[in-house]
Design a protein around this motif. Sequence first.
Motif, PDB file in Angstrom:
ATOM      1  N   MET A   1       2.939 -48.245  -6.346  1.00  0.00           N
ATOM      2  CA  MET A   1       3.283 -48.648  -4.988  1.00  0.00           C
ATOM      3  C   MET A   1       2.718 -47.681  -3.953  1.00  0.00           C
ATOM      4  O   MET A   1       2.282 -48.094  -2.872  1.00  0.00           O
ATOM      5  N   MET A   2       2.708 -46.393  -4.272  1.00  0.00           N
ATOM      6  CA  MET A   2       2.199 -45.374  -3.341  1.00  0.00           C
ATOM      7  C   MET A   2       0.810 -44.911  -3.807  1.00  0.00           C
ATOM      8  O   MET A   2       0.559 -44.763  -5.000  1.00  0.00           O
ATOM      9  N   GLU A   3      -0.053 -44.653  -2.866  1.00  0.00           N
ATOM     10  CA  GLU A   3      -1.388 -44.162  -3.185  1.00  0.00           C
ATOM     11  C   GLU A   3      -1.772 -43.050  -2.231  1.00  0.00           C
ATOM     12  O   GLU A   3      -1.265 -42.981  -1.097  1.00  0.00           O
ATOM     13  N   THR A   4      -2.643 -42.152  -2.704  1.00  0.00           N
ATOM     14  CA  THR A   4      -3.092 -41.017  -1.898  1.00  0.00           C
ATOM     15  C   THR A   4      -4.395 -41.373  -1.207  1.00  0.00           C
ATOM     16  O   THR A   4      -5.334 -41.857  -1.846  1.00  0.00           O
ATOM     17  N   THR A   5      -4.438 -41.125   0.053  1.00  0.00           N
ATOM     18  CA  THR A   5      -5.680 -41.334   0.814  1.00  0.00           C
ATOM     19  C   THR A   5      -6.122 -40.013   1.398  1.00  0.00           C
ATOM     20  O   THR A   5      -5.302 -39.180   1.780  1.00  0.00           O
ATOM     21  N   SER A   6      -7.415 -39.796   1.421  1.00  0.00           N
ATOM     22  CA  SER A   6      -7.972 -38.532   1.907  1.00  0.00           C
ATOM     23  C   SER A   6      -9.027 -38.810   2.956  1.00  0.00           C
ATOM     24  O   SER A   6      -9.646 -39.878   2.989  1.00  0.00           O
ATOM     25  N   GLU A   7      -9.196 -37.819   3.790  1.00  0.00           N
ATOM     26  CA  GLU A   7     -10.248 -37.920   4.786  1.00  0.00           C
ATOM     27  C   GLU A   7     -11.601 -37.835   4.103  1.00  0.00           C
ATOM     28  O   GLU A   7     -11.756 -37.188   3.069  1.00  0.00           O
ATOM     29  N   ASP A   8     -12.568 -38.489   4.637  1.00  0.00           N
ATOM     30  CA  ASP A   8     -13.918 -38.423   4.081  1.00  0.00           C
ATOM     31  C   ASP A   8     -14.444 -36.991   4.157  1.00  0.00           C
ATOM     32  O   ASP A   8     -14.261 -36.292   5.153  1.00  0.00           O
ATOM     33  N   THR A   9     -15.100 -36.553   3.064  1.00  0.00           N
ATOM     34  CA  THR A   9     -15.626 -35.192   2.995  1.00  0.00           C
ATOM     35  C   THR A   9     -17.094 -35.173   3.406  1.00  0.00           C
ATOM     36  O   THR A   9     -17.888 -35.983   2.929  1.00  0.00           O
ATOM     37  N   ASP A  10     -17.421 -34.241   4.266  1.00  0.00           N
ATOM     38  CA  ASP A  10     -18.816 -34.031   4.654  1.00  0.00           C
ATOM     39  C   ASP A  10     -19.450 -33.149   3.579  1.00  0.00           C
ATOM     40  O   ASP A  10     -19.324 -31.928   3.604  1.00  0.00           O
ATOM     41  N   THR A  11     -20.110 -33.771   2.588  1.00  0.00           N
ATOM     42  CA  THR A  11     -20.634 -33.003   1.458  1.00  0.00           C
ATOM     43  C   THR A  11     -21.759 -32.057   1.871  1.00  0.00           C
ATOM     44  O   THR A  11     -21.944 -31.016   1.245  1.00  0.00           O
ATOM     45  N   LYS A  12     -22.504 -32.392   2.903  1.00  0.00           N
ATOM     46  CA  LYS A  12     -23.564 -31.499   3.358  1.00  0.00           C
ATOM     47  C   LYS A  12     -22.976 -30.204   3.911  1.00  0.00           C
ATOM     48  O   LYS A  12     -23.470 -29.108   3.627  1.00  0.00           O
ATOM     49  N   ALA A  13     -21.919 -30.341   4.700  1.00  0.00           N
ATOM     50  CA  ALA A  13     -21.261 -29.153   5.248  1.00  0.00           C
ATOM     51  C   ALA A  13     -20.612 -28.335   4.134  1.00  0.00           C
ATOM     52  O   ALA A  13     -20.637 -27.094   4.143  1.00  0.00           O
ATOM     53  N   LEU A  14     -20.033 -29.049   3.153  1.00  0.00           N
ATOM     54  CA  LEU A  14     -19.410 -28.352   2.021  1.00  0.00           C
ATOM     55  C   LEU A  14     -20.468 -27.626   1.196  1.00  0.00           C
ATOM     56  O   LEU A  14     -20.242 -26.498   0.736  1.00  0.00           O
ATOM     57  N   LEU A  15     -21.619 -28.261   0.992  1.00  0.00           N
ATOM     58  CA  LEU A  15     -22.710 -27.619   0.271  1.00  0.00           C
ATOM     59  C   LEU A  15     -23.155 -26.338   0.984  1.00  0.00           C
ATOM     60  O   LEU A  15     -23.367 -25.301   0.341  1.00  0.00           O
ATOM     61  N   THR A  16     -23.249 -26.401   2.291  1.00  0.00           N
ATOM     62  CA  THR A  16     -23.634 -25.220   3.070  1.00  0.00           C
ATOM     63  C   THR A  16     -22.613 -24.100   2.909  1.00  0.00           C
ATOM     64  O   THR A  16     -22.967 -22.928   2.733  1.00  0.00           O
ATOM     65  N   ALA A  17     -21.316 -24.471   2.944  1.00  0.00           N
ATOM     66  CA  ALA A  17     -20.252 -23.476   2.795  1.00  0.00           C
ATOM     67  C   ALA A  17     -20.286 -22.835   1.408  1.00  0.00           C
ATOM     68  O   ALA A  17     -20.097 -21.614   1.259  1.00  0.00           O
ATOM     69  N   LEU A  18     -20.530 -23.645   0.392  1.00  0.00           N
ATOM     70  CA  LEU A  18     -20.577 -23.123  -0.975  1.00  0.00           C
ATOM     71  C   LEU A  18     -21.778 -22.204  -1.175  1.00  0.00           C
ATOM     72  O   LEU A  18     -21.652 -21.100  -1.739  1.00  0.00           O
ATOM     73  N   MET A  19     -22.938 -22.617  -0.735  1.00  0.00           N
ATOM     74  CA  MET A  19     -24.152 -21.817  -0.927  1.00  0.00           C
ATOM     75  C   MET A  19     -24.103 -20.521  -0.131  1.00  0.00           C
ATOM     76  O   MET A  19     -24.752 -19.539  -0.501  1.00  0.00           O
ATOM     77  N   ALA A  20     -23.326 -20.501   0.956  1.00  0.00           N
ATOM     78  CA  ALA A  20     -23.201 -19.271   1.740  1.00  0.00           C
ATOM     79  C   ALA A  20     -22.498 -18.168   0.947  1.00  0.00           C
ATOM     80  O   ALA A  20     -22.651 -16.979   1.249  1.00  0.00           O
ATOM     81  N   GLU A  21     -21.731 -18.559  -0.080  1.00  0.00           N
ATOM     82  CA  GLU A  21     -21.014 -17.568  -0.885  1.00  0.00           C
ATOM     83  C   GLU A  21     -21.820 -17.074  -2.082  1.00  0.00           C
ATOM     84  O   GLU A  21     -21.451 -16.088  -2.715  1.00  0.00           O
ATOM     85  N   VAL A  22     -22.907 -17.757  -2.404  1.00  0.00           N
ATOM     86  CA  VAL A  22     -23.681 -17.407  -3.591  1.00  0.00           C
ATOM     87  C   VAL A  22     -24.256 -15.988  -3.528  1.00  0.00           C
ATOM     88  O   VAL A  22     -24.205 -15.262  -4.522  1.00  0.00           O
TER      89      VAL A  22
END
Length: 296
Positions: A119-140
């Motif tokens: 009956m209940m479902e989880t909805t999430s905001e759309d993820t900006d994968t390009k921005a997330l990729l940039t954030a991840l690579m900045a930590e490498v």
Amino acid sequence: MLESMTGYASHKGDALGHSWTWDLRSVNAKGLDLRLRLPDWIEGLEPALRAALSKALARGSVNLSLRIQRNEEQSTLSVNAGQLAAVLGAIKAAEAQAADAGVALAPSKASDLLGLRGMMETTSEDTDTKALLTALMAEVPALLESFTAMRQQEGQALQTVLLDQLAQIDALTSQAATAAEARRAESADALRSNLARVLENTEGADETRVAQELAILAVKADVMEELDRLRAHVEAARGLIAQGSPVGRKLDFLMQEFNREANTLCSKAQSVDLTRIGLDLKAVIDQMREQVQNVE
């Protein structure tokens, strides 16, 4: 400074509604073997990481894993409209059938309905994968810096061990030279004695030819060339260590040459002292070769 192929680093980060954990570790290998365990929904992540690792590392079996999850505050609960409509239709049909049978049903509560499975479902905001990729690579870079620092720390300890083993090989080579010089006089006496014995028991033997043959045997038994090459290998190894990584392959090849000379020394020894020294050399060289396997 030498760098070991053994290392480990981890890092945690969060951004854009996600949190993640990096885990980077490596052991020795003949070449560079990259094994990555990554989320497959972030486009471009794997090739970018492979390029960064290949640029920073020359050898090693490297395992990199990234565990990433969405933060709870970025998710919301909502009612599954299709499921609710189906449940309400079923309740209406059940109430009608019960009324026909003269049975009154208790009214359904909203809490009862929401507790039903699906009956209940989880909805999430759309993820900006390009921005997330940039954030991840900045930590490498920071992850690799921590990883390299550990490999260099291991390499420094490894360098101390290797230099000590080279000092042992150098000292044993000097002992072998002393033993070989002491053997020289004994060999000369043995050569003259053998020559006299051959001439006494052989009729018509050419004394010059016999002497030449015995001299050839004496030359073949000489170990000075092997000792000279061992000294040269010691200096070459010290030079490579001073040069710093990546020199693992060159050191590994040099260890084969060390072993070859030690084997030849043992085969030519013809004396207990020289044989003992040769075996000690082989033992140290074998130990050193094991350590060299970890040098990048």
